[in-house]
Design a protein around this motif. Structure first.
Motif, PDB file in Angstrom:
ATOM      1  N   GLN A   1       0.738  12.925  -2.870  1.00 51.75           N
ATOM      2  CA  GLN A   1       0.483  11.514  -3.140  1.00 51.75           C
ATOM      3  C   GLN A   1       0.084  10.867  -1.813  1.00 51.75           C
ATOM      4  O   GLN A   1       0.921  10.333  -1.082  1.00 51.75           O
ATOM      5  N   CYS A   2      -1.206  10.968  -1.492  1.00 52.67           N
ATOM      6  CA  CYS A   2      -1.694  10.487  -0.191  1.00 52.67           C
ATOM      7  C   CYS A   2      -3.185  10.210  -0.321  1.00 52.67           C
ATOM      8  O   CYS A   2      -3.924  10.992  -0.926  1.00 52.67           O
ATOM      9  N   LEU A   3      -3.641   9.108   0.317  1.00 55.73           N
ATOM     10  CA  LEU A   3      -5.051   8.717   0.195  1.00 55.73           C
ATOM     11  C   LEU A   3      -5.994   9.674   0.931  1.00 55.73           C
ATOM     12  O   LEU A   3      -7.194   9.679   0.660  1.00 55.73           O
TER      13      LEU A   3
ATOM     14  N   ARG B   1       4.714   4.396   9.512  1.00 50.37           N
ATOM     15  CA  ARG B   1       5.221   5.532  10.290  1.00 50.37           C
ATOM     16  C   ARG B   1       4.239   6.699  10.320  1.00 50.37           C
ATOM     17  O   ARG B   1       4.520   7.725  10.927  1.00 50.37           O
ATOM     18  N   CYS B   2       3.105   6.536   9.639  1.00 48.58           N
ATOM     19  CA  CYS B   2       2.235   7.697   9.415  1.00 48.58           C
ATOM     20  C   CYS B   2       1.303   7.949  10.601  1.00 48.58           C
ATOM     21  O   CYS B   2       0.587   7.045  11.031  1.00 48.58           O
ATOM     22  N   PRO B   3       1.272   9.180  11.121  1.00 41.14           N
ATOM     23  CA  PRO B   3       0.359   9.478  12.232  1.00 41.14           C
ATOM     24  C   PRO B   3      -1.111   9.500  11.804  1.00 41.14           C
ATOM     25  O   PRO B   3      -2.002   9.474  12.656  1.00 41.14           O
ATOM     26  N   ASN B   4      -1.386   9.557  10.487  1.00 41.33           N
ATOM     27  CA  ASN B   4      -2.777   9.639  10.001  1.00 41.33           C
ATOM     28  C   ASN B   4      -3.222   8.348   9.321  1.00 41.33           C
ATOM     29  O   ASN B   4      -4.202   8.350   8.575  1.00 41.33           O
ATOM     30  N   VAL B   5      -2.501   7.261   9.545  1.00 45.88           N
ATOM     31  CA  VAL B   5      -2.755   6.029   8.785  1.00 45.88           C
ATOM     32  C   VAL B   5      -4.216   5.553   8.944  1.00 45.88           C
ATOM     33  O   VAL B   5      -4.817   5.681  10.017  1.00 45.88           O
ATOM     34  N   MET B   6      -4.770   5.066   7.827  1.00 41.88           N
ATOM     35  CA  MET B   6      -6.122   4.477   7.823  1.00 41.88           C
ATOM     36  C   MET B   6      -5.969   3.029   7.351  1.00 41.88           C
ATOM     37  O   MET B   6      -4.935   2.675   6.771  1.00 41.88           O
ATOM     38  N   ASP B   7      -6.990   2.224   7.538  1.00 42.24           N
ATOM     39  CA  ASP B   7      -6.904   0.807   7.099  1.00 42.24           C
ATOM     40  C   ASP B   7      -6.562   0.699   5.619  1.00 42.24           C
ATOM     41  O   ASP B   7      -5.754  -0.123   5.203  1.00 42.24           O
TER      42      ASP B   7
ATOM     43  N   GLY C   1       0.832  -1.213   0.000  1.00 42.13           N
ATOM     44  CA  GLY C   1       0.000   0.000   0.000  1.00 42.13           C
ATOM     45  C   GLY C   1       0.853   1.245   0.000  1.00 42.13           C
ATOM     46  O   GLY C   1       1.848   1.341  -0.735  1.00 42.13           O
ATOM     47  N   CYS C   2       0.507   2.230   0.825  1.00 41.84           N
ATOM     48  CA  CYS C   2       1.337   3.431   0.951  1.00 41.84           C
ATOM     49  C   CYS C   2       2.586   3.049   1.735  1.00 41.84           C
ATOM     50  O   CYS C   2       2.484   2.560   2.878  1.00 41.84           O
ATOM     51  N   THR C   3       3.763   3.289   1.164  1.00 43.68           N
ATOM     52  CA  THR C   3       5.003   2.828   1.818  1.00 43.68           C
ATOM     53  C   THR C   3       5.288   3.593   3.117  1.00 43.68           C
ATOM     54  O   THR C   3       6.091   3.150   3.933  1.00 43.68           O
TER      55      THR C   3
HETATM   56 FE1  SF4 Z   1       0.118   7.160   3.400  1.00 35.14          FE
HETATM   57 FE2  SF4 Z   1      -1.520   9.245   3.385  1.00 35.14          FE
HETATM   58 FE3  SF4 Z   1      -2.314   6.934   4.382  1.00 35.14          FE
HETATM   59 FE4  SF4 Z   1      -0.521   8.352   5.689  1.00 35.14          FE
HETATM   60  S1  SF4 Z   1      -2.635   8.911   5.306  1.00 35.14           S
HETATM   61  S2  SF4 Z   1      -0.416   6.175   5.311  1.00 35.14           S
HETATM   62  S3  SF4 Z   1       0.613   9.212   3.981  1.00 35.14           S
HETATM   63  S4  SF4 Z   1      -1.795   7.351   2.271  1.00 35.14           S
END
Ligand code: SF4
Length: 338
Positions: free
Chosen positions: A324-326, A299-305, A293-295
């Motif tokens: 480049q972000c969902l 580490r992302c503080p906003n990560v979603m499933d 998925g998103c590499t």
């Molecule tokens: Fe990646 Fe954006 Fe999801 Fe964070 S919120 S994991 S940057 S796609």
């Protein structure tokens, strides 16, 4: 007439190793404008240096450019040349390298040979790319060494690089890079190894010469303090992709990608206490174990499933701003919530 000097589209550079394929550059899009400064930022291991080496077609085996376009509009007629299609050892790219596009490195001895005097090396570049005589090339080399702030250039021209200090070697390398008035100077962390005072002097010198020569500057760094000082535009790179691209003003005032925001939050400030530092969680993953998925998702503080299995595509937020972000793609987020 277009202001674009180099247009890179979907560039992919892979390294074919015994342990597997490393996708060091994985679909990079970039525009570098004539006379402007673009800073390419990101942590070590994100592919910045490999991307820039590919612009000069000097990627070392086992790496190679596997696909993509690098249209260079540097000639007098401004007809594009696709650098990705040129033979890395061919005549055409050798005419462009060192003349139209020059590169300077963090370690000057990468481009300066210890076997020849500084003057010989600058003169060699001038003689290779222009029809000038040896005497004129020597005069020009002395003039260039003077322009980059080297004292007594008529004497130093006959010195070997190892007899110079780090700052002087960096200046000599800049003189060599500028000897044929390139349209584009690629600078790969050129001040990282220098002390703070010399770093400031070299940065000022580069900006002055950029202004005088009207060239574009592609500056690779992980130091956002340097970016704030010199950049017109900024591209943020993470694991081989440009995750955000905008003007420097927007990147510093309205960053949108969680990685860009994390980079900015991790800058130490004067009077900040140690416990107030906010480093980015985790490390850049091994290139052999790229997350699905998103590499950036581990580490992302906003990560979603949805981030764990969907690769984000590029969203154009306005004329000069891409991300480049969902979070900015309505469909995958809705799918995840339903
Ligand atoms: Fe990646 Fe954006 Fe999801 Fe964070 S919120 S994991 S940057 S796609």
């Amino acid at each position: 007439m277009s202001d674009v000097l180099l247009r890179v589209r979907d560039l992919r550079v892979h390294f074919f190793t015994d342990e597997g394929i490393v996708k060091a550059v994985d679909g990079v899009d970039l525009d570098i404008e004539r006379g402007k400064t673009l800073c390419l930022v990101g942590e070590s291991g994100c592919g910045k240096s490999v991307a820039c080496r590919s612009f000069l077609n000097i990627v070392q085996p086992p790496g190679r450019i596997v696909s993509g376009e690098m249209l260079f509009y540097g000639g007098a007629d401004r007809e594009p040349v696709d650098l990705a299609k040129l033979d890395a050892k061919g005549r055409q790219i050798r005419q462009i390298r060192g003349k139209e596009i020059s590169m300077i490195f963090q370690e000057p001895m990468t481009s300066l040979s210890p076997m020849y005097t500084v003057g010989n090396q600058i003169m060699e570049n001038i003689l290779l790319h222009t029809g000038t005589s040896k005497e004129d090339a020597r005069e020009k080399a002395i003039d260039l060494l003077g322009q980059v702030g080297i004292p007594k250039p008529d004497r130093l021209i006959d010195e070997y690089p190892f007899r110079l200090s780090g700052g002087m070697r960096q200046r000599a390398m800049i003189a060599m890079a500028l000897s044929c008035h390139p349209n584009l100077l690629v600078a790969d962390e050129p001040t990282t190894a220098l002390d703070v005072t010399t770093q400031a002097q070299i940065l000022d010198l580069m900006l002055e010469l950029q202004h005088n020569y009207g060239m574009a500057l592609l500056f690779i760094t992980h130091d956002l303090g340097v970016v704030a000082e010199i950049a017109d535009d900024v591209a943020v790179m993470y694991l081989g992709k440009i995750v955000e691209r905008a003007t420097a003003r927007v990147i510093f005032n309205e960053p949108q990608h969680p990685y860009t925001r994390s980079l900015l939050r991790s800058i130490p400030k004067i009077a900040m206490k140690r416990e107030e530092l906010d480093p980015i969680k985790g490390m850049v993953p091994s290139p052999f174990r790229r997350p699905e998925g998103c590499t950036f998702h581990p580490r992302c503080p906003n990560v979603m499933d949805v981030c764990r299995h969907v690769v984000p595509s590029v969203t154009q937020l306005d004329d000069t701003h891409t991300v480049q972000c969902l979070l900015y793609e309505p469909e995958p987020v809705e799918q995840a919530r339903s």
